[in-house]
Design a protein around this motif. Structure first.
Motif, PDB file in Angstrom:
ATOM      1  N   SER A 135      75.014 -45.901  79.329  1.00  0.00           N
ATOM      2  CA  SER A 135      75.094 -46.043  80.429  1.00  0.00           C
ATOM      3  C   SER A 135      74.426 -47.536  80.313  1.00  0.00           C
ATOM      4  N   TYR A 136      75.222 -48.361  81.288  1.00  0.00           N
ATOM      5  CA  TYR A 136      74.484 -49.459  81.484  1.00  0.00           C
ATOM      6  C   TYR A 136      74.013 -49.896  82.922  1.00  0.00           C
ATOM      7  N   LYS A 137      72.734 -50.266  83.020  1.00  0.00           N
ATOM      8  CA  LYS A 137      72.348 -50.195  84.646  1.00  0.00           C
ATOM      9  C   LYS A 137      71.715 -51.690  84.753  1.00  0.00           C
ATOM     10  N   LYS A 138      71.401 -51.830  86.292  1.00  0.00           N
ATOM     11  CA  LYS A 138      70.555 -53.049  86.365  1.00  0.00           C
ATOM     12  C   LYS A 138      69.720 -52.516  87.346  1.00  0.00           C
ATOM     13  N   VAL A 139      68.512 -53.029  87.295  1.00  0.00           N
ATOM     14  CA  VAL A 139      67.287 -52.975  88.186  1.00  0.00           C
ATOM     15  C   VAL A 139      66.671 -54.291  88.614  1.00  0.00           C
TER      16      VAL A 139
ATOM     17  N   ASN B  72      57.886 -62.493  98.084  1.00  0.00           N
ATOM     18  CA  ASN B  72      58.063 -61.823  96.679  1.00  0.00           C
ATOM     19  C   ASN B  72      58.928 -62.522  95.653  1.00  0.00           C
ATOM     20  N   TYR B  73      58.470 -62.388  94.373  1.00  0.00           N
ATOM     21  CA  TYR B  73      59.456 -62.727  93.343  1.00  0.00           C
ATOM     22  C   TYR B  73      60.434 -61.935  92.870  1.00  0.00           C
ATOM     23  N   TYR B  74      61.466 -62.079  92.423  1.00  0.00           N
ATOM     24  CA  TYR B  74      62.334 -61.110  91.880  1.00  0.00           C
ATOM     25  C   TYR B  74      63.125 -61.661  90.772  1.00  0.00           C
ATOM     26  N   ALA B  75      63.480 -60.483  89.891  1.00  0.00           N
ATOM     27  CA  ALA B  75      64.217 -60.958  88.638  1.00  0.00           C
ATOM     28  C   ALA B  75      65.430 -59.524  88.830  1.00  0.00           C
TER      29      ALA B  75
ATOM     30  N   ASN C 131      69.170 -58.210  79.196  1.00  0.00           N
ATOM     31  CA  ASN C 131      69.155 -59.419  79.949  1.00  0.00           C
ATOM     32  C   ASN C 131      68.026 -59.550  80.863  1.00  0.00           C
ATOM     33  N   VAL C 132      67.361 -60.380  81.283  1.00  0.00           N
ATOM     34  CA  VAL C 132      66.317 -60.606  82.271  1.00  0.00           C
ATOM     35  C   VAL C 132      66.885 -61.973  82.766  1.00  0.00           C
ATOM     36  N   SER C 133      67.212 -61.902  84.275  1.00  0.00           N
ATOM     37  CA  SER C 133      67.397 -63.064  85.061  1.00  0.00           C
ATOM     38  C   SER C 133      66.208 -63.999  84.921  1.00  0.00           C
ATOM     39  N   LYS C 134      66.347 -65.112  85.433  1.00  0.00           N
ATOM     40  CA  LYS C 134      65.220 -66.108  85.966  1.00  0.00           C
ATOM     41  C   LYS C 134      64.458 -65.270  87.030  1.00  0.00           C
TER      42      LYS C 134
END
Length: 189
Positions: free
Chosen positions: A147-151, A86-89, A76-79
């Protein structure tokens, strides 16, 4: 004659995924100096780049632990959103790795000692990664981990030159120093 349709225009999310793939490929291939080009400068304002590279080398090149990592699967990639300058996702991904402990190469190894019990290690890994995400292969002596990660992905223009900061509960203090609280909250939900 060149057809304009042969030029594929990449949207910001595709560029973000492409940059993330390059970043992870550098890590898998143990090219730690190269992977730092995909890390936010704010990290190096806190921890010198040389120290970050040395920590990665020490962890991933430790002769007492063998790692085999697979390519990550981005789930998944958030909006993409602008916060301050800055811009973030938030990018979610899963990754499989195999870990083997080479006891005879541990610094305090004594051949007269018993090898640590694999069941104890299995319990510790299951506590860290989740019971259903860890198994042990007795014939290869590898622990298999999903593993399940978020960045957090960060870009100045919201389109290219993405940088990545891992959202890991064990590194939350560093994340708080370099990311807006709104992104940390989203990343840890």
């Amino acid at each position: 004659y060149v057809s304009l349709s042969s030029f594929k225009v990449m949207n910001p999310e595709s560029i973000l995924r492409n940059d993330f793939d390059q970043y992870i490929t550098f890590i898998i291939n143990k090219k730690f100096e190269s992977c730092t080009q995909f890390m936010p400068q704010k990290i190096f304002d806190i921890i010198p780049k040389k120290s970050v590279v040395e920590m990665m080398e020490k962890t991933m090149n430790d002769p007492s632990i063998s790692y085999i990592m697979s390519e990550p699967d981005v789930t998944n990639v958030s909006k993409i959103e602008k916060i301050e300058d800055n811009y973030y996702a938030i990018l979610k991904y899963s990754m499989r790795m195999a870990i083997k402990y080479n006891w005879e190469k541990m610094p305090d190894y004594n051949p007269r000692d018993d090898e640590p019990d694999n069941e104890t290690i299995l319990i510790a890994l299951k506590a860290q990664f989740g019971k259903e995400n860890v198994s042990y292969n007795d014939s290869t002596k590898f622990f298999n981990v999903s593993s399940y990660k978020k960045v957090a992905a960060i870009s100045k223009n919201g389109n290219s030159d993405w940088k990545f900061a891992v959202l890991d509960p064990q590194q939350i203090q560093l994340a708080k120093m370099i990311l807006p609280s709104k992104i940390i909250e989203k990343g840890l939900d």
